[in-house]
Design an enzyme around this catalytic site. Structure first.
Site, PDB file in Angstrom:
ATOM      1  N   TYR A 142     -31.972   6.384  11.000  1.00 19.68           N
ATOM      2  CA  TYR A 142     -31.861   7.117   9.747  1.00 19.68           C
ATOM      3  C   TYR A 142     -32.011   6.191   8.537  1.00 19.68           C
ATOM      4  CZ  TYR A 142     -30.226  11.637  11.538  1.00 19.68           C
ATOM      5  OH  TYR A 142     -30.138  12.866  12.138  1.00 19.68           O
ATOM      6  N   LYS A 191     -29.241   4.611  25.364  1.00 14.89           N
ATOM      7  CA  LYS A 191     -30.504   4.586  26.118  1.00 14.89           C
ATOM      8  C   LYS A 191     -30.772   3.126  26.462  1.00 14.89           C
ATOM      9  CE  LYS A 191     -34.120   6.728  27.739  1.00 14.89           C
ATOM     10  NZ  LYS A 191     -34.048   7.647  28.880  1.00 14.89           N
ATOM     11  N   ASP A 223     -30.223  11.026  27.909  1.00 16.73           N
ATOM     12  CA  ASP A 223     -30.901  12.171  28.535  1.00 16.73           C
ATOM     13  C   ASP A 223     -29.974  12.825  29.566  1.00 16.73           C
ATOM     14  OD1 ASP A 223     -31.137   9.784  29.942  1.00 16.73           O
ATOM     15  OD2 ASP A 223     -33.216  10.071  30.548  1.00 16.73           O
ATOM     16  N   ASP A 247     -26.508  13.146  16.283  1.00 13.22           N
ATOM     17  CA  ASP A 247     -27.036  14.322  15.588  1.00 13.22           C
ATOM     18  C   ASP A 247     -27.484  15.365  16.599  1.00 13.22           C
ATOM     19  OD1 ASP A 247     -28.125  15.910  13.472  1.00 13.22           O
ATOM     20  OD2 ASP A 247     -30.110  15.198  14.069  1.00 13.22           O
ATOM     21  N   ASP A 251     -25.365  19.175  18.004  1.00 10.91           N
ATOM     22  CA  ASP A 251     -25.867  20.557  17.936  1.00 10.91           C
ATOM     23  C   ASP A 251     -25.743  21.220  19.304  1.00 10.91           C
ATOM     24  OD1 ASP A 251     -26.632  20.311  15.253  1.00 10.91           O
ATOM     25  OD2 ASP A 251     -28.508  21.416  15.595  1.00 10.91           O
TER      26      ASP A 251
END
Ligand code: IPM
Ligand code: MG
Length: 360
Positions: A142, A191, A223, A247, A251
């Site tokens: 970001y 990751k 994942d 982020d 959700d």
């Protein structure tokens, strides 16, 4: 207590939820003998319209001078064509960075009343969903360099994801501390099979875990975590992760609890001045229709009372009132299910205020 609250009314349907949340805060002030002084702050599309910039310095100054800041949500189709630097979301990122709010807490908890609204199978929901995502908020991709350029006649874009060990250590510590206050289980989501930043996360967390021997600490690739959140969410207590993974996963985590319209969040740095906002967006499609769910914003205000002002009883009263209206069967459209009573933004807040009258 006297507290200065910066209020960002935000864009599209955000006005509606912020206005309703202020009614709840006014009620709390009156009932418990506090004084809340509201300072309007322009950020996002609203600031672009007024000042041509999503977060002018003078507005950031107001946020820094507040005891805490309440936000609805920013963005909408009106500003979609703007260049990257001038998009409403850029104001939000500048606010997080400007206030140094590096730790973002996003709870994912199923309200038993909303179990039917969860897209997961009943047997999965019945095992319980109650975890919290600790998302790093001021670093990573970001805030790394972003650029689009032409190379040998071909358009290229680059987004860089930097992290240093100090940024990792401070969010890692929040992860461990949060776990200590809950069920003492912490999962680092990363990751590390691909990214150097993730491998640095692992190294720093391996050092940090020695300070928290009581915490059961493990690691999971992002994942797999995305899959496990749908398949077996009851395994999680606290997840700590870098900015973009947080982020995305938050959700997903909110949706399995029944509605993204129910999830508040807090963003804090080293002090107590924080930013409190629902995790949902500005819902332009239903703006001005008295349809948007005010509960995530109202619960964000409860988090503000608890974490920035240490008003635990007041926060608890709001949470109990929300629970009471859900028990009454009231639902906004986003969390409607069979047999429930559909209600609007204002009416939902009226019911919460009424329930608050009887809370201690
Ligand atoms: C969130 C939002 C923001 C983010 C957007 C609006 C920039 O999705 O708070 O989750 O990506 O952080
Ligand atoms: Mg998001």
């Amino acid at each position: 207590m006297h507290k200065k609250i910066g209020v960002i009314r935000g864009d599209c349907s955000s006005h509606e939820i912020v206005d309703q949340t202020l009614r709840v805060l006014d009620f709390i002030a009156e009932k418990y003998g506090h004084e809340f002084e509201y300072t309007p702050i322009a950020m996002g599309g609203d600031a672009i319209d007024q000042f041509g910039h999503p977060l002018p310095d003078h507005e950031l100054e107001k946020a820094l001078a507040s005891d805490a800041v309440l936000l609805g949500a920013v963005g909408g189709p009106k500003w979609e064509g703007m260049p990257g630097e001038l998009r409403p979301e850029r104001g939000l990122l500048a606010l997080r960075k400007g206030m140094n709010l590096y730790s973002n807490l996003r709870p994912a908890k199923i309200w038993p009343q909303l179990a039917d609204a969860s897209p997961l199978k009943k047997e999965i929901v019945d095992k319980g969903i109650d975890f919290i995502i600790v998302r790093e908020l001021t670093g990573g991709v970001y805030f790394g360099e972003h650029k689009t350029f032409e190379e040998n006649g071909i358009l290229k874009a680059v987004d860089i994801m930097p992290y240093d060990e100090n940024e990792i250590r401070r969010i890692g510590r929040v992860g461990f501390e949060t776990a200590m206050k809950r069920n003492k289980k912490l999962t680092l989501v990363d990751k590390a099979n691909v990214l150097d930043t993730s491998r640095l996360y692992r190294k720093v967390m391996d050092e940090l875990k020695k300070e928290y021997p009581e915490v059961e600490y493990d690691v999971m690739f992002v994942d797999n975590a995305a899959m496990q959140i749908c398949k077996n969410p009851s395994q999680f207590d606290v997840i700590v992760t870098e900015n973009m993974f947080g982020d995305i996963l938050s959700d997903e985590a909110s949706e399995i609890t029944g509605s993204i319209g129910m999830i508040p969040s807090s963003s804090l740095g080293d002090g107590t001045n924080g930013l409190y906002e629902p995790i949902h967006g500005s819902a332009p499609d239903i703006a001005g229709q008295n349809k948007v769910n005010p509960i995530a914003c109202i619960l964000s205000a409860a988090m503000m009372l608890r974490y920035s002002f240490d008003m635990v009883r007041e926060a608890q009263a709001i949470e109990t009132a929300v629970e009471a209206v859900l028990n009454q069967g009231l639902r906004t459209a986003d969390m409607m299910s069979e047999g429930m009573q559909e209600t609007g933004t204002v009416e939902m807040t009226d019911a919460i205020l009424k329930a608050l009258e009887t809370c201690n």
